[in-house]
Motif scaffolding. Structure first.
Motif, PDB file in Angstrom:
ATOM      1  N   LEU A   9       0.800  -1.229   0.000  1.00  0.00           N
ATOM      2  CA  LEU A   9       0.000   0.000   0.000  1.00  0.00           C
ATOM      3  C   LEU A   9       0.834   1.280   0.000  1.00  0.00           C
ATOM      4  CD1 LEU A   9      -3.006  -1.016   2.252  1.00  0.00           C
ATOM      5  CD2 LEU A   9      -2.868  -0.897  -0.240  1.00  0.00           C
ATOM      6  N   THR A  10       2.143   1.168  -0.147  1.00  0.00           N
ATOM      7  CA  THR A  10       2.962   2.359  -0.389  1.00  0.00           C
ATOM      8  C   THR A  10       2.947   2.724  -1.871  1.00  0.00           C
ATOM      9  OG1 THR A  10       4.999   1.074  -0.641  1.00  0.00           O
ATOM     10  CG2 THR A  10       4.485   1.906   1.581  1.00  0.00           C
ATOM     11  N   ASN A  11       2.420   1.825  -2.698  1.00  0.00           N
ATOM     12  CA  ASN A  11       2.351   2.027  -4.144  1.00  0.00           C
ATOM     13  C   ASN A  11       1.051   2.744  -4.495  1.00  0.00           C
ATOM     14  OD1 ASN A  11       1.716   1.638  -6.901  1.00  0.00           O
ATOM     15  ND2 ASN A  11       3.064  -0.136  -6.994  1.00  0.00           N
ATOM     16  N   PRO A  12       1.130   3.962  -5.052  1.00  0.00           N
ATOM     17  CA  PRO A  12      -0.081   4.722  -5.386  1.00  0.00           C
ATOM     18  C   PRO A  12      -1.040   3.982  -6.325  1.00  0.00           C
ATOM     19  CG  PRO A  12       1.854   6.105  -5.581  1.00  0.00           C
ATOM     20  CD  PRO A  12       2.345   4.715  -5.351  1.00  0.00           C
ATOM     21  N   GLU A  13      -0.506   3.227  -7.278  1.00  0.00           N
ATOM     22  CA  GLU A  13      -1.372   2.486  -8.195  1.00  0.00           C
ATOM     23  C   GLU A  13      -2.181   1.426  -7.466  1.00  0.00           C
ATOM     24  OE1 GLU A  13       1.251   1.036 -11.227  1.00  0.00           O
ATOM     25  OE2 GLU A  13       1.583   3.045 -12.046  1.00  0.00           O
ATOM     26  N   ARG A  14      -1.561   0.767  -6.505  1.00  0.00           N
ATOM     27  CA  ARG A  14      -2.266  -0.267  -5.722  1.00  0.00           C
ATOM     28  C   ARG A  14      -3.375   0.382  -4.897  1.00  0.00           C
ATOM     29  NH1 ARG A  14      -4.603  -3.839  -6.400  1.00  0.00           N
ATOM     30  NH2 ARG A  14      -5.451  -4.853  -4.617  1.00  0.00           N
ATOM     31  N   VAL A  15      -3.071   1.519  -4.254  1.00  0.00           N
ATOM     32  CA  VAL A  15      -4.064   2.209  -3.437  1.00  0.00           C
ATOM     33  C   VAL A  15      -5.223   2.686  -4.312  1.00  0.00           C
ATOM     34  CG1 VAL A  15      -4.498   4.167  -1.895  1.00  0.00           C
ATOM     35  CG2 VAL A  15      -2.368   2.886  -1.707  1.00  0.00           C
ATOM     36  N   ALA A  16      -4.922   3.228  -5.485  1.00  0.00           N
ATOM     37  CA  ALA A  16      -5.961   3.724  -6.387  1.00  0.00           C
ATOM     38  C   ALA A  16      -6.891   2.605  -6.856  1.00  0.00           C
ATOM     39  CB  ALA A  16      -5.325   4.423  -7.586  1.00  0.00           C
ATOM     40  N   ASP A  17      -6.389   1.370  -6.907  1.00  0.00           N
ATOM     41  CA  ASP A  17      -7.238   0.228  -7.251  1.00  0.00           C
ATOM     42  C   ASP A  17      -8.235  -0.085  -6.135  1.00  0.00           C
ATOM     43  OD1 ASP A  17      -5.996  -0.157  -9.695  1.00  0.00           O
ATOM     44  OD2 ASP A  17      -4.692  -1.777  -8.972  1.00  0.00           O
ATOM     45  N   LEU A  18      -7.922   0.327  -4.908  1.00  0.00           N
ATOM     46  CA  LEU A  18      -8.745  -0.021  -3.749  1.00  0.00           C
ATOM     47  C   LEU A  18      -9.734   1.059  -3.337  1.00  0.00           C
ATOM     48  CD1 LEU A  18      -6.069  -1.596  -1.375  1.00  0.00           C
ATOM     49  CD2 LEU A  18      -7.835  -2.786  -2.659  1.00  0.00           C
ATOM     50  N   VAL A  19      -9.286   2.310  -3.333  1.00  0.00           N
ATOM     51  CA  VAL A  19     -10.119   3.391  -2.801  1.00  0.00           C
ATOM     52  C   VAL A  19     -10.244   4.513  -3.819  1.00  0.00           C
ATOM     53  CG1 VAL A  19      -9.499   2.847  -0.405  1.00  0.00           C
ATOM     54  CG2 VAL A  19      -8.185   4.553  -1.639  1.00  0.00           C
ATOM     55  N   ASP A  20     -11.353   5.226  -3.733  1.00  0.00           N
ATOM     56  CA  ASP A  20     -11.599   6.319  -4.670  1.00  0.00           C
ATOM     57  C   ASP A  20     -10.878   7.605  -4.282  1.00  0.00           C
ATOM     58  OD1 ASP A  20     -13.263   4.745  -6.253  1.00  0.00           O
ATOM     59  OD2 ASP A  20     -15.027   5.240  -5.048  1.00  0.00           O
ATOM     60  N   SER A  21     -10.749   7.827  -2.982  1.00  0.00           N
ATOM     61  CA  SER A  21     -10.171   9.080  -2.513  1.00  0.00           C
ATOM     62  C   SER A  21      -9.103   8.799  -1.465  1.00  0.00           C
ATOM     63  CB  SER A  21     -11.281   9.963  -1.924  1.00  0.00           C
ATOM     64  OG  SER A  21     -10.742  11.152  -1.426  1.00  0.00           O
ATOM     65  N   TYR A  22      -7.909   9.335  -1.699  1.00  0.00           N
ATOM     66  CA  TYR A  22      -6.806   9.144  -0.757  1.00  0.00           C
ATOM     67  C   TYR A  22      -5.735  10.188  -1.021  1.00  0.00           C
ATOM     68  CZ  TYR A  22      -3.839   7.268  -4.430  1.00  0.00           C
ATOM     69  OH  TYR A  22      -3.082   7.132  -5.563  1.00  0.00           O
ATOM     70  N   ALA A  23      -4.832  10.313  -0.064  1.00  0.00           N
ATOM     71  CA  ALA A  23      -3.653  11.156  -0.232  1.00  0.00           C
ATOM     72  C   ALA A  23      -2.530  10.578   0.600  1.00  0.00           C
ATOM     73  CB  ALA A  23      -3.944  12.591   0.208  1.00  0.00           C
ATOM     74  N   PHE A  24      -1.334  10.588   0.058  1.00  0.00           N
ATOM     75  CA  PHE A  24      -0.157  10.280   0.864  1.00  0.00           C
ATOM     76  C   PHE A  24       0.250  11.585   1.526  1.00  0.00           C
ATOM     77  CE2 PHE A  24       0.205   6.688  -2.123  1.00  0.00           C
ATOM     78  CZ  PHE A  24       0.293   5.656  -1.201  1.00  0.00           C
ATOM     79  N   VAL A  25       0.319  11.590   2.849  1.00  0.00           N
ATOM     80  CA  VAL A  25       0.613  12.845   3.555  1.00  0.00           C
ATOM     81  C   VAL A  25       2.064  12.936   3.991  1.00  0.00           C
ATOM     82  CG1 VAL A  25      -1.764  13.277   4.248  1.00  0.00           C
ATOM     83  CG2 VAL A  25      -0.300  11.914   5.731  1.00  0.00           C
ATOM     84  N   GLY A  26       2.864  11.965   3.634  1.00  0.00           N
ATOM     85  CA  GLY A  26       4.287  12.063   3.905  1.00  0.00           C
ATOM     86  C   GLY A  26       4.893  10.780   4.429  1.00  0.00           C
ATOM     87  N   PRO A  27       6.225  10.747   4.447  1.00  0.00           N
ATOM     88  CA  PRO A  27       6.925   9.586   4.993  1.00  0.00           C
ATOM     89  C   PRO A  27       6.760   9.529   6.512  1.00  0.00           C
ATOM     90  CG  PRO A  27       8.497  11.292   4.388  1.00  0.00           C
ATOM     91  CD  PRO A  27       7.145  11.764   3.946  1.00  0.00           C
ATOM     92  N   ALA A  28       6.893   8.328   7.043  1.00  0.00           N
ATOM     93  CA  ALA A  28       6.750   8.141   8.488  1.00  0.00           C
ATOM     94  C   ALA A  28       7.612   6.965   8.930  1.00  0.00           C
ATOM     95  CB  ALA A  28       5.292   7.900   8.854  1.00  0.00           C
ATOM     96  N   ARG A  29       7.837   6.915  10.223  1.00  0.00           N
ATOM     97  CA  ARG A  29       8.614   5.839  10.831  1.00  0.00           C
ATOM     98  C   ARG A  29       7.759   5.246  11.956  1.00  0.00           C
ATOM     99  NH1 ARG A  29      12.544   8.874  11.992  1.00  0.00           N
ATOM    100  NH2 ARG A  29      13.572   8.553  10.024  1.00  0.00           N
ATOM    101  N   LEU A  30       7.690   3.944  12.001  1.00  0.00           N
ATOM    102  CA  LEU A  30       6.998   3.234  13.071  1.00  0.00           C
ATOM    103  C   LEU A  30       8.051   2.750  14.049  1.00  0.00           C
ATOM    104  CD1 LEU A  30       4.353   1.995  14.205  1.00  0.00           C
ATOM    105  CD2 LEU A  30       4.818   0.001  12.766  1.00  0.00           C
ATOM    106  N   ARG A  31       8.041   3.303  15.235  1.00  0.00           N
ATOM    107  CA  ARG A  31       9.031   2.919  16.259  1.00  0.00           C
ATOM    108  C   ARG A  31       8.412   1.888  17.198  1.00  0.00           C
ATOM    109  NH1 ARG A  31      13.447   6.120  16.084  1.00  0.00           N
ATOM    110  NH2 ARG A  31      13.234   8.172  15.131  1.00  0.00           N
TER     111      ARG A  31
END
Length: 129
Positions: A9-31
Protein backbone atom coordinates in the motif's frame (compact mmCIF):
# COMPACT_ATOMS: atom_id res chain seq x y z
CA UNK A 1 -8.18 8.45 8.89
CA UNK A 2 -4.41 8.17 8.63
CA UNK A 3 -2.94 4.72 8.03
CA UNK A 4 0.74 3.84 8.39
CA UNK A 5 1.54 1.75 5.29
CA UNK A 6 4.78 -0.16 4.76
CA UNK A 7 4.22 -2.76 2.05
CA UNK A 8 2.11 -2.98 -1.10
CA UNK A 9 0.00 0.00 0.00
CA UNK A 10 2.96 2.36 -0.39
CA UNK A 11 2.35 2.03 -4.14
CA UNK A 12 -0.08 4.72 -5.39
CA UNK A 13 -1.37 2.49 -8.20
CA UNK A 14 -2.27 -0.27 -5.72
CA UNK A 15 -4.06 2.21 -3.44
CA UNK A 16 -5.96 3.72 -6.39
CA UNK A 17 -7.24 0.23 -7.25
CA UNK A 18 -8.74 -0.02 -3.75
CA UNK A 19 -10.12 3.39 -2.80
CA UNK A 20 -11.60 6.32 -4.67
CA UNK A 21 -10.17 9.08 -2.51
CA UNK A 22 -6.81 9.14 -0.76
CA UNK A 23 -3.65 11.16 -0.23
CA UNK A 24 -0.16 10.28 0.86
CA UNK A 25 0.61 12.84 3.55
CA UNK A 26 4.29 12.06 3.90
CA UNK A 27 6.93 9.59 4.99
CA UNK A 28 6.75 8.14 8.49
CA UNK A 29 8.61 5.84 10.83
CA UNK A 30 7.00 3.23 13.07
CA UNK A 31 9.03 2.92 16.26
CA UNK A 32 8.68 -0.25 18.32
CA UNK A 33 7.91 -2.65 15.45
CA UNK A 34 10.05 -3.76 12.53
CA UNK A 35 9.36 -5.08 9.03
CA UNK A 36 9.43 -8.82 8.45
CA UNK A 37 9.14 -10.36 4.99
CA UNK A 38 6.91 -13.32 4.37
CA UNK A 39 4.36 -14.16 1.72
CA UNK A 40 3.33 -10.53 2.36
CA UNK A 41 5.17 -8.00 4.56
CA UNK A 42 4.22 -7.82 8.22
CA UNK A 43 5.54 -6.39 11.46
CA UNK A 44 7.19 -7.88 14.54
CA UNK A 45 8.09 -6.54 17.99
CA UNK A 46 11.14 -4.29 18.36
CA UNK A 47 13.09 -1.97 16.12
CA UNK A 48 11.48 0.35 13.61
CA UNK A 49 9.96 0.34 10.14
CA UNK A 50 9.92 2.99 7.43
CA UNK A 51 6.70 3.71 5.60
CA UNK A 52 4.22 6.38 4.57
CA UNK A 53 1.10 7.93 6.00
CA UNK A 54 -1.92 7.32 3.81
CA UNK A 55 -5.05 9.40 4.45
CA UNK A 56 -8.40 7.92 3.44
CA UNK A 57 -11.89 7.47 4.83
CA UNK A 58 -12.22 4.11 3.07
CA UNK A 59 -10.55 1.97 5.74
CA UNK A 60 -13.28 -0.64 5.26
CA UNK A 61 -11.86 -1.24 1.77
CA UNK A 62 -8.36 -1.54 3.22
CA UNK A 63 -9.69 -3.93 5.88
CA UNK A 64 -11.07 -6.11 3.06
CA UNK A 65 -7.78 -5.97 1.17
CA UNK A 66 -5.78 -6.90 4.29
CA UNK A 67 -8.12 -9.77 5.22
CA UNK A 68 -9.05 -8.33 8.63
CA UNK A 69 -12.33 -10.27 8.84
CA UNK A 70 -10.44 -13.49 8.09
CA UNK A 71 -7.75 -12.78 10.69
CA UNK A 72 -4.91 -12.46 8.17
CA UNK A 73 -4.15 -8.95 9.43
CA UNK A 74 -5.33 -7.04 12.47
CA UNK A 75 -5.87 -3.26 12.39
CA UNK A 76 -4.68 -1.43 15.51
CA UNK A 77 -4.44 2.22 16.49
CA UNK A 78 -1.00 3.57 17.34
CA UNK A 79 -0.31 7.03 18.76
CA UNK A 80 1.44 9.58 16.57
CA UNK A 81 4.30 11.63 17.97
CA UNK A 82 2.62 14.79 16.63
CA UNK A 83 -0.76 14.02 18.21
CA UNK A 84 -3.64 11.82 17.22
CA UNK A 85 -3.41 8.23 16.04
CA UNK A 86 -2.72 6.21 12.92
CA UNK A 87 -4.08 2.82 11.97
CA UNK A 88 -1.47 0.09 11.50
CA UNK A 89 -2.07 -3.33 9.95
CA UNK A 90 -0.14 -6.25 11.46
CA UNK A 91 -0.18 -9.59 9.66
CA UNK A 92 -0.30 -12.98 11.36
CA UNK A 93 3.23 -14.34 10.83
CA UNK A 94 2.05 -17.97 11.00
CA UNK A 95 -0.33 -17.43 8.10
CA UNK A 96 2.19 -15.33 6.15
CA UNK A 97 5.18 -17.67 6.61
CA UNK A 98 7.10 -14.83 8.26
CA UNK A 99 9.80 -15.20 10.88
CA UNK A 100 8.20 -13.24 13.72
CA UNK A 101 7.17 -14.02 17.26
CA UNK A 102 4.45 -12.17 19.17
CA UNK A 103 4.72 -12.86 22.91
CA UNK A 104 1.84 -14.00 25.08
CA UNK A 105 -0.95 -16.48 24.81
CA UNK A 106 -4.23 -16.56 22.99
CA UNK A 107 -5.31 -15.45 19.53
CA UNK A 108 -2.93 -13.44 17.38
CA UNK A 109 -4.96 -10.20 17.51
CA UNK A 110 -5.12 -10.33 21.31
CA UNK A 111 -1.34 -10.82 21.55
CA UNK A 112 -0.72 -7.82 19.26
CA UNK A 113 -3.06 -5.59 21.25
CA UNK A 114 -1.55 -6.73 24.58
CA UNK A 115 1.96 -5.99 23.30
CA UNK A 116 0.96 -2.51 22.14
CA UNK A 117 -0.68 -1.79 25.49
CA UNK A 118 2.57 -2.61 27.32
CA UNK A 119 5.14 -1.10 24.94
CA UNK A 120 5.95 2.31 23.59
CA UNK A 121 5.01 1.94 19.92
CA UNK A 122 4.50 5.19 17.99
CA UNK A 123 4.18 6.51 14.46
CA UNK A 124 6.54 9.40 13.82
CA UNK A 125 5.90 11.52 10.73
CA UNK A 126 9.20 12.32 9.03
CA UNK A 127 9.64 16.01 8.35
CA UNK A 128 11.99 16.93 5.52
CA UNK A 129 14.46 19.59 6.56
Amino acid sequence: MDVFVYGTLTNPERVADLVDSYAFVGPARLRGLHLVEGRYPTLAPGGEAAGRLLRTEAVDRIDDYEGVDDGLYVRVSVPRTDGGEAAVYVGDPDRLDADADWPGEGPFAARVRAFLARRDVVVEPVVDR
